[in-house]
Design a protein around this motif. Structure first.
Motif, short mmCIF file in Angstrom:
data_model
loop_
_atom_site.label_atom_id
_atom_site.label_comp_id
_atom_site.label_asym_id
_atom_site.label_seq_id
_atom_site.Cartn_x
_atom_site.Cartn_y
_atom_site.Cartn_z
N ILE A 322 39.67 -28.58 81.67
CA ILE A 322 39.86 -27.76 83.03
C ILE A 322 39.87 -28.53 84.20
O ILE A 322 41.00 -28.11 85.13
CB ILE A 322 38.90 -26.65 83.15
N ARG A 323 39.28 -29.74 84.34
CA ARG A 323 39.19 -30.36 85.28
C ARG A 323 40.37 -31.42 85.63
O ARG A 323 40.63 -32.03 86.77
CB ARG A 323 37.88 -31.00 85.71
N THR A 324 41.24 -31.55 84.45
CA THR A 324 42.19 -32.73 84.58
C THR A 324 43.69 -31.92 85.02
O THR A 324 43.85 -30.78 84.60
CB THR A 324 42.41 -33.20 83.07
N ASP A 325 44.39 -32.81 85.35
CA ASP A 325 46.04 -32.24 85.68
C ASP A 325 46.53 -32.13 84.35
O ASP A 325 46.21 -32.73 83.28
CB ASP A 325 46.86 -33.22 86.64
N HIS A 326 47.66 -31.37 84.22
CA HIS A 326 48.39 -30.82 83.14
C HIS A 326 47.43 -30.50 81.99
O HIS A 326 47.59 -30.67 80.76
CB HIS A 326 49.06 -32.33 82.42
N ALA A 327 46.30 -29.68 82.49
CA ALA A 327 45.61 -29.08 81.34
C ALA A 327 46.04 -28.19 80.55
O ALA A 327 45.42 -27.69 79.53
CB ALA A 327 44.29 -28.60 81.96
N GLY A 328 47.13 -27.56 80.93
CA GLY A 328 47.80 -26.50 80.08
C GLY A 328 47.15 -25.08 80.54
O GLY A 328 46.10 -24.87 81.51
N VAL A 329 47.28 -24.23 79.66
CA VAL A 329 46.88 -22.74 79.76
C VAL A 329 45.88 -22.51 78.58
O VAL A 329 45.35 -21.35 78.32
CB VAL A 329 47.56 -21.80 79.65
N GLY A 330 45.56 -23.44 77.77
CA GLY A 330 44.46 -23.27 76.78
C GLY A 330 44.97 -22.61 75.34
O GLY A 330 44.40 -22.15 74.53
N LEU A 331 46.27 -22.61 75.32
CA LEU A 331 46.91 -22.09 74.09
C LEU A 331 47.76 -23.33 73.40
O LEU A 331 48.46 -23.01 72.52
CB LEU A 331 48.05 -21.01 74.47
N GLY A 332 47.59 -24.51 73.79
CA GLY A 332 48.30 -25.37 73.18
C GLY A 332 48.25 -25.58 71.25
O GLY A 332 49.14 -25.52 70.62
N LEU A 333 47.08 -26.01 71.22
CA LEU A 333 46.63 -26.10 69.67
C LEU A 333 46.77 -24.82 68.97
O LEU A 333 46.83 -24.75 67.77
CB LEU A 333 45.14 -26.68 69.79
N ALA A 334 46.31 -23.54 69.60
CA ALA A 334 46.58 -22.51 69.15
C ALA A 334 48.01 -22.01 68.89
O ALA A 334 48.24 -21.45 67.63
CB ALA A 334 46.14 -21.25 70.11
N ILE A 335 49.00 -22.53 69.63
CA ILE A 335 50.39 -22.19 69.17
C ILE A 335 50.90 -23.32 67.99
O ILE A 335 51.69 -22.88 67.22
CB ILE A 335 51.14 -22.43 70.40
N VAL A 336 50.15 -24.31 68.21
CA VAL A 336 50.47 -25.46 67.03
C VAL A 336 49.98 -24.68 65.43
O VAL A 336 50.56 -24.88 64.64
CB VAL A 336 49.80 -26.74 67.01
N ASP A 337 48.79 -24.17 65.73
CA ASP A 337 48.17 -23.43 64.53
C ASP A 337 48.94 -22.31 63.98
O ASP A 337 49.43 -22.19 62.73
CB ASP A 337 46.83 -23.02 64.55
N SER A 338 49.49 -21.48 64.82
CA SER A 338 50.23 -20.22 64.47
C SER A 338 51.73 -20.99 64.15
O SER A 338 52.36 -20.33 63.06
CB SER A 338 50.49 -19.64 65.92
N ILE A 339 52.44 -21.98 64.77
CA ILE A 339 53.75 -22.35 64.30
C ILE A 339 53.56 -23.10 62.61
O ILE A 339 54.16 -22.92 61.98
CB ILE A 339 54.12 -23.28 65.07
#
Length: 391
Positions: A322-339
């Protein structure tokens, strides 16, 4: 659907059992009668000196007497078979349909919202036991899916409420202090709005992957890996991360756009969650007997297996994310898993012994002629598909 009531299955089975029993009894009696007609003579001669004085012509009518004696007995037997068939058929049908009644009651409870109930049908495996076990498995999956959706909805509501609350606070500050410089306020509003848009796009993409509403085509994971690394090369240079790609042609079937988004998410995640300097990301594609493989590894801090096992859950972030830039919205790997799941594939996360994360996506493969893939990230893009943003 509202349908008029009909005859119960138990009554139908009872009538079927009784009717079959009557038919079998009638066939048996007919066979007996045919046997008697063939082997019993119509009349019998009386031997002289017989004690029967009523017979003056010396001939005894055997077949006609036998018919008069057989017909009432046959009718009594058929009546008994009818009564026995109805009574026994009713009891037997009730016993046979008892598992179906339990399954119906469980389905009715599930319709009313009780997904925790299980049939747990006893006895050895048969058609009813297999149906009950399948229904129990379906209820377990449905209960887990509903719980996951409720948790996801709660997390999504929280994530969407955060930028809206921040926006509301900034607007209240601007209203209370009209003389305040609006330049900083506009920039902060723009950043908050961008985050809200990214989150909304991620949720839409996740929904699209879950619904499998896409056209399947033959694609090459090696080209997808090349395009993903080419797209994120400026970000890697900004973070001081070296991208290394390798592998042969890796054919599979699916949506090029979704698989490209999957690769971009993986590479983006590996870049921004890396060492502070001189980090490395390895992107490889390969073909195995189990399917086509896309593997993304990165250097970084040592991760514990308990942390790694939760990274693919929606809105889950590892240490310091959360403290880093470009941290995303917390759905990156969840989207990968769904795809991956939408493409009948599997996502595997494992920590690297020296630190960092190894992510492997296994997809179904198709047979084509192999082609070597360039080992540099600046390889030319061979497919003209729009590139999505890392989510």
């Amino acid at each position: 659907m509202n349908r008029p009531p009909g005859v119960s299955v138990r009554l139908k089975l009872t009538l079927s059992y009784a009717g079959f029993l009557m038919f079998a009894g009638a066939l048996l009696l007919a066979a007996v009668w045919v046997f008697l007609l063939r082997h019993v003579p119509d009349r019998m001669m009386i031997i002289p000196g017989s004690t029967d004085d009523t017979l003056t012509d010396g001939v005894f009518p055997i077949r006609s007497n036998l018919l008069r004696a057989f017909a009432p007995a046959a009718a009594a037997v058929l009546a008994f078979l009818l009564a026995f068939g109805l009574a026994g058929g009713w009891l037997l049908a009730g016993r046979m349909l008892n598992p179906l009644t339990r399954i119906t009651n469980a389905a009715r409870m599930a319709t009313n919202g009780s997904l925790s109930h299980r049939i747990r049908l006893p006895g050895r495996r048969d058609e009813f036991r297999e149906l009950a076990d399948t229904f129990d498995t379906m209820l377990a999956r449905l209960e887990a899916h509903v719980a996951e959706q409720q948790r996801f909805a709660a997390n999504a509501s929280h994530e969407l409420r955060t930028p809206l609350a921040i926006t509301q606070t900034l607007l209240d500050v601007a209203r209370s202090d009209p003389d305040r410089d609006t330049g900083e306020l506009v920039e902060r509003l723009r950043a908050v709005n961008t985050r809200a848009i990214d989150l909304t796009e991620a949720l839409l993409l996740l929904s699209r992957a879950d619904q499998r509403s896409f056209t399947r085509e033959h694609v090459d994971l090696s080209l997808i890996a090349e395009e993903a690394t080419e797209t994120l090369l400026p970000l890697a240079e900004k973070h001081g991360v070296t991208l290394k790609t390798a592998g042969d042609v890796t054919p599979t079937v699916g949506s090029y756009a979704l698989l490209l988004q999957m690769a971009i998410n993986l590479v983006h995640n590996a870049i921004v969650h890396n060492l502070p300097e001189q980090g490395t990301v390895w992107v490889t594609t390969s073909i195995h007997p189990d399917g086509a493989m896309l593997t993304v590894e990165n250097t970084g801090e040592v991760l514990f297996p308990t942390v790694v096992s939760t990274l693919a859950e929606p809105f889950q972030r590892g240490t310091g994310r959360i403290r880093t830039d470009h941290a995303g919205v917390g759905l990156g790997l969840a989207i990968v898993d769904s795809i991956a799941e939408a493409h009948d594939g599997e996502l595997t996360l494992s920590p690297r012994p020296d630190g960092g994360l190894r992510v492997t996506v296994q997809l179904p493969t198709v047979q084509v002629v192999n082609r070597s893939m360039s080992s540099c990230p600046q390889a030319a893009v061979a497919h003209g598909t729009s590139v999505g943003l890392p989510l």
